[in-house]
Scaffold this active site. Structure first.
Site, short mmCIF file in Angstrom:
data_model
loop_
_atom_site.label_atom_id
_atom_site.label_comp_id
_atom_site.label_asym_id
_atom_site.label_seq_id
_atom_site.Cartn_x
_atom_site.Cartn_y
_atom_site.Cartn_z
N TYR A 107 0.76 -0.88 0.59
CA TYR A 107 0.21 0.00 0.47
C TYR A 107 0.89 1.19 0.16
CZ TYR A 107 -3.02 4.10 1.64
OH TYR A 107 -3.33 4.96 2.03
N ARG A 126 2.42 8.12 12.74
CA ARG A 126 1.68 9.49 13.67
C ARG A 126 0.24 9.69 14.07
NH1 ARG A 126 3.62 14.84 10.40
NH2 ARG A 126 1.32 13.91 9.10
N ARG A 143 -10.87 5.95 9.24
CA ARG A 143 -9.86 4.96 8.49
C ARG A 143 -8.66 4.65 9.16
NH1 ARG A 143 -8.77 10.64 6.45
NH2 ARG A 143 -7.25 10.74 7.35
N PHE A 201 15.69 19.29 -1.29
CA PHE A 201 14.50 18.34 -1.52
C PHE A 201 14.12 17.33 -0.48
CE2 PHE A 201 11.47 16.32 -4.25
CZ PHE A 201 10.24 16.71 -4.18
#
Length: 418
Positions: free
Chosen positions: A172, A219, A229, A289
């Site tokens: 997932y 978290r 969910r 980044f």
């Protein structure tokens, strides 16, 4: 006064907050001139800022044409994600849309006007986004289209499927984040700012995404529970409780924390890959980044480890701490020092009775071996008594001013948006 007490306890935060506010943020987030863009790209960057003020800042700091490619990549995936999240779209419509979404990139008039999601503008004005996608070099188009296709198929697979095993958890996370890491890596290499190996080594790129996604899932346990969910793998939590929601019950808090620690240990397995990946990067804008979200993630896991608050409220790293990480994570030696610091913090909190303690110690040992700093650890956080006194005085004088730091900056450093 609570804010003042926090700053007095962490004077280094004050220094970095002021440094960041007074222009230091331009080191990691330099401004882009919007007047240099055509109308379509200006519109895309406006959507980028509206849908993700966090990622918008670091995307706009990328060098050259890579900046535009990553901007469009983000918006395309945001549009795809908006369809997945929209519960008003029936499955018989949603599933084909997800699977075929990549083909809409080449249909100039395609748009979707029926969404009720807050970011629906990326679907309603998809013709502008797809036009700028088609204006990209073909090498970028091919990457974005391929990742979009694979992600759409993966999202469709998990629409009515819960995450059971740990391997399914990895699968997932691969679909929703690992593929992003793979796609970004291929874009980095396609831009020639990075070597081909960066885009070719999909295992490392996948780990970059999995580490961030697992951190967010860990978290956000309570938030996800409140919204109905469930992303924690049943294989793990079923060893501790009959229902995932039962971890919030006070009588189950000890088992809940043990479950939490096991999942954090699972996420830490990706850190060696993260360090190897970052060590290959050569371009400064690409390094920033990639590195900033990763150090935010390790700091977040350290804050969550063995912490009952995960099941009672929100666990966040301090804003000043996040700014410090942003300012520091600009070279490999500093990133290694940061990783070392936070795995040591986790190590010090490992309960001797925790079922995962041996595994946690083992993975921390392997991370230590890769991240041992070449210089003294104190070099990142060594402050003289004179500095500490000045910083504490500065806190007393300027705490109210700092509390008004811009909302955009605050949202960025809260670490962990999607």
């Amino acid at each position: 006064m609570e804010l003042l007490r926090k700053w007095l306890g962490h004077p280094e935060d004050i220094y970095h907050l002021l440094r960041f506010k007074m222009g230091g943020y331009r080191v990691v987030m330099p401004r882009m001139d919007p007047d240099s863009l055509g109308l379509g790209l200006r519109t895309c960057y406006r959507y980028l800022n509206q849908t993700s003020r966090s990622f918008a800042a670091v995307i706009q700091a990328l060098d050259g044409e890579l900046r535009h490619a990553v901007c469009i990549f983000y918006l395309v995936l945001r549009a795809l994600d908006t369809i997945e999240d929209d519960m008003t779209i029936s499955l018989d419509i949603k599933v084909p849309m997800l699977i075929e979404f990549h083909s809409y990139l080449y249909q100039p008039e395609w748009k979707y006007m029926e969404s009720k999601e807050k970011h629906r503008q990326v679907l309603e004005d998809f013709p502008t986004i797809s036009m700028e996608f088609r204006n990209l070099a073909k090498v970028y188009q091919d990457v974005i289209s391929d990742i979009c296709h694979k992600m759409g198929v993966g999202m469709a697979e998990f629409l009515e499927k819960k995450v059971d095993s740990q391997s399914e958890w990895d699968r997932y996370c691969h679909y929703v984040a690992g593929l992003v890491g793979i796609g970004l890596s291929r874009l980095f290499s396609a831009s020639e700012l990075e070597d081909p190996i960066v885009g070719q080594d999909t295992e490392l790129a996948n780990s970059m995404g999995l580490f961030l996604q697992k951190t967010n899932i860990i978290r956000d346990y309570l938030e996800d529970q409140l919204e109905g969910r469930e992303f924690w793998p049943r294989e793990v939590w079923s060893r501790y409780t009959k229902k995932l929601s039962d971890l919030t019950k006070p009588e189950n808090i000890d088992m809940a924390v043990q479950c939490l620690n096991e999942l954090i240990t699972n996420a830490l397995r990706h850190v060696p890959d993260v360090l190897t990946y970052l060590s290959r990067l050569k371009n400064q804008s690409v390094f920033n980044f990639c590195a900033i979200p990763q150090v935010m993630a390790i700091a977040t896991l350290a804050a969550c480890y063995n912490n009952k608050q995960v099941f009672r409220g929100v666990v966040k790293i301090r804003k000043g701490q996040a700014v410090t990480l942003m300012m520091d994570a600009t070279n490999m030696q500093s990133v290694k020092a940061i990783m070392y610091q936070y795995v040591e913090e986790i190590y010090q909190k490992i309960p001797s009775t925790d079922p995962s303690s041996n595994k946690t110690q083992q993975i921390i040992a392997s991370i230590r071996a890769m991240s041992l700093p070449s210089g003294p650890m104190a070099s990142r956080h060594h402050y003289s008594p004179i500095y500490l006194s000045c910083a504490m005085l500065l806190a007393a004088l300027s705490w109210q001013y700092l509390s008004t730091i811009s909302k955009a900056t605050e949202e960025y450093v809260q670490a962990g948006e999607n």
